[in-house]
Design a protein around this motif. Sequence first.
Motif, PDB file in Angstrom:
ATOM      1  N   GLY A 167      59.299  12.927 -13.757  1.00 33.22           N
ATOM      2  CA  GLY A 167      58.042  13.505 -13.288  1.00 33.22           C
ATOM      3  C   GLY A 167      57.043  12.453 -12.833  1.00 33.22           C
ATOM      4  N   ILE A 168      56.650  11.577 -13.767  1.00 32.61           N
ATOM      5  CA  ILE A 168      55.717  10.499 -13.396  1.00 32.61           C
ATOM      6  C   ILE A 168      56.576   9.345 -12.884  1.00 32.61           C
ATOM      7  CG2 ILE A 168      53.875   8.969 -14.214  1.00 32.61           C
ATOM      8  CD1 ILE A 168      53.299  11.065 -16.408  1.00 32.61           C
ATOM      9  N   GLN A 169      56.670   9.256 -11.550  1.00 31.66           N
ATOM     10  CA  GLN A 169      57.665   8.343 -10.968  1.00 31.66           C
ATOM     11  C   GLN A 169      57.145   6.915 -10.841  1.00 31.66           C
ATOM     12  OE1 GLN A 169      59.241  10.359  -7.455  1.00 31.66           O
ATOM     13  NE2 GLN A 169      60.374  11.722  -8.819  1.00 31.66           N
ATOM     14  N   ASP A 170      55.835   6.756 -10.692  1.00 31.83           N
ATOM     15  CA  ASP A 170      55.273   5.402 -10.570  1.00 31.83           C
ATOM     16  C   ASP A 170      53.770   5.486 -10.800  1.00 31.83           C
ATOM     17  OD1 ASP A 170      55.269   2.678 -10.130  1.00 31.83           O
ATOM     18  OD2 ASP A 170      55.289   2.820  -7.938  1.00 31.83           O
ATOM     19  N   VAL A 171      53.224   4.496 -11.488  1.00 34.72           N
ATOM     20  CA  VAL A 171      51.762   4.400 -11.641  1.00 34.72           C
ATOM     21  C   VAL A 171      51.370   2.948 -11.400  1.00 34.72           C
ATOM     22  CG1 VAL A 171      49.756   5.033 -13.029  1.00 34.72           C
ATOM     23  CG2 VAL A 171      51.980   6.024 -13.599  1.00 34.72           C
ATOM     24  N   ILE A 172      50.363   2.743 -10.560  1.00 35.69           N
ATOM     25  CA  ILE A 172      49.886   1.381 -10.315  1.00 35.69           C
ATOM     26  C   ILE A 172      48.367   1.339 -10.523  1.00 35.69           C
ATOM     27  CG2 ILE A 172      51.721   0.619  -8.756  1.00 35.69           C
ATOM     28  CD1 ILE A 172      49.891   1.295  -6.380  1.00 35.69           C
ATOM     29  N   CYS A 173      47.868   0.206 -10.978  1.00 34.73           N
ATOM     30  CA  CYS A 173      46.422   0.043 -11.164  1.00 34.73           C
ATOM     31  C   CYS A 173      46.034  -1.370 -10.750  1.00 34.73           C
ATOM     32  CB  CYS A 173      46.042   0.217 -12.632  1.00 34.73           C
ATOM     33  SG  CYS A 173      46.276   1.892 -13.245  1.00 34.73           S
ATOM     34  N   GLY A 174      44.781  -1.528 -10.369  1.00 36.91           N
ATOM     35  CA  GLY A 174      44.290  -2.855 -10.036  1.00 36.91           C
ATOM     36  C   GLY A 174      42.801  -2.936 -10.284  1.00 36.91           C
ATOM     37  N   SER A 175      42.289  -4.150 -10.256  1.00 33.81           N
ATOM     38  CA  SER A 175      40.845  -4.314 -10.364  1.00 33.81           C
ATOM     39  C   SER A 175      40.428  -5.627  -9.741  1.00 33.81           C
ATOM     40  CB  SER A 175      40.402  -4.253 -11.826  1.00 33.81           C
ATOM     41  OG  SER A 175      40.861  -5.379 -12.530  1.00 33.81           O
ATOM     42  N   LYS A 176      39.141  -5.711  -9.455  1.00 32.20           N
ATOM     43  CA  LYS A 176      38.596  -6.940  -8.897  1.00 32.20           C
ATOM     44  C   LYS A 176      37.152  -7.006  -9.375  1.00 32.20           C
ATOM     45  CE  LYS A 176      36.742  -6.518  -4.338  1.00 32.20           C
ATOM     46  NZ  LYS A 176      36.590  -6.786  -3.031  1.00 32.20           N
ATOM     47  N   GLY A 177      36.785  -8.120  -9.982  1.00 29.65           N
ATOM     48  CA  GLY A 177      35.460  -8.237 -10.598  1.00 29.65           C
ATOM     49  C   GLY A 177      34.341  -7.902  -9.622  1.00 29.65           C
ATOM     50  N   ASP A 178      33.445  -7.037 -10.060  1.00 28.90           N
ATOM     51  CA  ASP A 178      32.332  -6.583  -9.216  1.00 28.90           C
ATOM     52  C   ASP A 178      31.199  -7.602  -9.301  1.00 28.90           C
ATOM     53  OD1 ASP A 178      30.314  -5.228  -7.923  1.00 28.90           O
ATOM     54  OD2 ASP A 178      30.196  -3.577  -9.350  1.00 28.90           O
ATOM     55  N   VAL A 179      31.380  -8.740  -8.620  1.00 24.10           N
ATOM     56  CA  VAL A 179      30.399  -9.831  -8.732  1.00 24.10           C
ATOM     57  C   VAL A 179      29.051  -9.455  -8.119  1.00 24.10           C
ATOM     58  CG1 VAL A 179      31.971 -11.794  -8.919  1.00 24.10           C
ATOM     59  CG2 VAL A 179      31.429 -10.890  -6.665  1.00 24.10           C
ATOM     60  N   ASP A 180      29.048  -8.481  -7.220  1.00 22.03           N
ATOM     61  CA  ASP A 180      27.792  -8.111  -6.541  1.00 22.03           C
ATOM     62  C   ASP A 180      27.079  -6.924  -7.203  1.00 22.03           C
ATOM     63  OD1 ASP A 180      28.152 -10.067  -4.534  1.00 22.03           O
ATOM     64  OD2 ASP A 180      29.664  -8.774  -3.604  1.00 22.03           O
ATOM     65  N   ASP A 181      27.538  -6.536  -8.395  1.00 23.47           N
ATOM     66  CA  ASP A 181      26.908  -5.404  -9.105  1.00 23.47           C
ATOM     67  C   ASP A 181      26.786  -4.163  -8.218  1.00 23.47           C
ATOM     68  OD1 ASP A 181      26.702  -7.012 -11.287  1.00 23.47           O
ATOM     69  OD2 ASP A 181      24.542  -7.342 -11.124  1.00 23.47           O
ATOM     70  N   LEU A 182      27.882  -3.810  -7.558  1.00 19.59           N
ATOM     71  CA  LEU A 182      27.852  -2.631  -6.675  1.00 19.59           C
ATOM     72  C   LEU A 182      27.663  -1.357  -7.487  1.00 19.59           C
ATOM     73  CD1 LEU A 182      30.690  -3.328  -4.067  1.00 19.59           C
ATOM     74  CD2 LEU A 182      28.304  -4.038  -4.058  1.00 19.59           C
ATOM     75  N   LEU A 183      28.225  -1.371  -8.691  1.00 13.87           N
ATOM     76  CA  LEU A 183      28.186  -0.171  -9.522  1.00 13.87           C
ATOM     77  C   LEU A 183      28.112  -0.655 -10.965  1.00 13.87           C
ATOM     78  CD1 LEU A 183      28.384   2.869  -9.434  1.00 13.87           C
ATOM     79  CD2 LEU A 183      30.807   2.678  -8.997  1.00 13.87           C
ATOM     80  N   ILE A 184      26.953  -0.477 -11.583  1.00 14.93           N
ATOM     81  CA  ILE A 184      26.789  -1.081 -12.908  1.00 14.93           C
ATOM     82  C   ILE A 184      25.841  -0.259 -13.774  1.00 14.93           C
ATOM     83  CG2 ILE A 184      24.942  -2.634 -12.082  1.00 14.93           C
ATOM     84  CD1 ILE A 184      26.109  -4.749 -14.084  1.00 14.93           C
ATOM     85  N   CYS A 185      26.151  -0.234 -15.062  1.00 11.51           N
ATOM     86  CA  CYS A 185      25.234   0.333 -16.051  1.00 11.51           C
ATOM     87  C   CYS A 185      25.301  -0.621 -17.235  1.00 11.51           C
ATOM     88  CB  CYS A 185      25.673   1.734 -16.445  1.00 11.51           C
ATOM     89  SG  CYS A 185      24.565   2.476 -17.638  1.00 11.51           S
ATOM     90  N   LYS A 186      24.218  -1.349 -17.477  1.00 13.82           N
ATOM     91  CA  LYS A 186      24.249  -2.373 -18.523  1.00 13.82           C
ATOM     92  C   LYS A 186      24.191  -1.742 -19.914  1.00 13.82           C
ATOM     93  CE  LYS A 186      22.392  -6.468 -17.920  1.00 13.82           C
ATOM     94  NZ  LYS A 186      23.528  -7.302 -17.505  1.00 13.82           N
ATOM     95  N   ASN A 187      24.629  -2.501 -20.883  1.00 14.10           N
ATOM     96  CA  ASN A 187      24.577  -2.028 -22.264  1.00 14.10           C
ATOM     97  C   ASN A 187      23.139  -2.091 -22.779  1.00 14.10           C
ATOM     98  OD1 ASN A 187      25.587  -1.129 -24.665  1.00 14.10           O
ATOM     99  ND2 ASN A 187      27.287  -2.571 -24.648  1.00 14.10           N
ATOM    100  N   VAL A 188      22.905  -1.520 -23.949  1.00 15.81           N
ATOM    101  CA  VAL A 188      21.576  -1.651 -24.556  1.00 15.81           C
ATOM    102  C   VAL A 188      21.308  -3.146 -24.718  1.00 15.81           C
ATOM    103  CG1 VAL A 188      20.197  -1.201 -26.602  1.00 15.81           C
ATOM    104  CG2 VAL A 188      21.764   0.541 -25.746  1.00 15.81           C
ATOM    105  N   ASP A 189      20.145  -3.562 -24.249  1.00 20.90           N
ATOM    106  CA  ASP A 189      19.832  -4.978 -24.187  1.00 20.90           C
ATOM    107  C   ASP A 189      19.130  -5.414 -25.481  1.00 20.90           C
ATOM    108  OD1 ASP A 189      19.432  -7.416 -23.159  1.00 20.90           O
ATOM    109  OD2 ASP A 189      17.777  -6.864 -21.823  1.00 20.90           O
TER     110      ASP A 189
END
Length: 322
Positions: free
Chosen positions: A173-195
Amino acid sequence: MIYTNIIGTGSYVPEKMMTNDDLKQFVETNDEWIYSRTGIRERHMVTTEETIDLAEKASILAIEDAKIDVADIDLVIVATVTPDNHFPGVAQLLQSRLNLREVMTFDVNAACSGFLYVMNIADKMIKSGAYNTALIVGAETLTRLTDWRDRNTCVLFGDAAGAMVISKSEHNGIQDVICGSKGDVDDLLICKNVDIKDPLLNAVSQQDHIHMKGSEVFKFATRILPRTVKDLLVRNNIELEDLDYIVAHQANERIIKKAAKDLKFSMDKMFLNIGKYGNTSAASVPLAIDEALKTKYLKKGDKFITVAFGGGLTWGGALIQL
Ligand code: UT7
């Protein structure tokens, strides 16, 4: 060779619904802008419920759908960027709510790609021979991190959970799964932790909100979505024509349309439910798959790719034969 298969799905959205018109009480916006730019008409949001409550309801439905005993579950992984605590994780809370055995449970943070990440991990753990039956969940309450004064983001998100039971199987059924990532150095999408400025003073500042450079994320999404689909086709030696459908992360209808156009894949075969739910982050993919199955959009024998992208920056895709 050990195969894996999806044996049950379930999803849940909180009762409270907010239409585009309702959003006018918070920000200067209108239905025409939101619908034409995103495809979103309405979204659901929590009032008193927490992420665990949504995860529990979706999981119960998936387990019922799988027709298994909870004692069969030997692995639980939850994808979320909105856990209710630093610890325990949503996965451990789920374990106690569902009276599961003392098995390994953990949360994964990969934003909107989270469900593909947990599917990848659970799939490989079952295929290793070490586990048999996994409960995998995407559960989010992003409206709790939303800045309701920011019209660039607050119109986009909704709350939901989707769950799946995947198991060792004779069917590939699940024949293939792929994942990737690349560090978001430009803060395109971010929510910081409690500071925490100075731990000794116990001085905790307010929880941050979601910040997004929308058009940059749009460019990333429209590039990575077709690329992930093509990677899966090449790796599995199949053609686009072999696919019955694509079920993409529901972030923006325009992103899905652009990907379909670039791939030269018919929009009729791109599943869409963003209009009703908005972007529900890690819940988006399992919610879409569950709805596609329950409405018979997806049927036994169908071959489809599901694909997601999100903060991190992250992405993932899976080739599935029902
Ligand atoms: O899950 C993954 C994460 N997120 C995404 O995938 C989101 C990716 N990005 C997008 O979907 C799109 O970039 C958005 C939907 C966020 C924005 O659409 P856009 O076509 O890129 O619009 P824009 O940001 O370029 O804004 C165009 C105009 C601006 O006004 P001016 O500067 O041209 O006068 C905005 O201020 O639209 C204005 N605007 C709004 N107007 C009414 C922005 N938000 C709103 C709003 N209502 N809610």
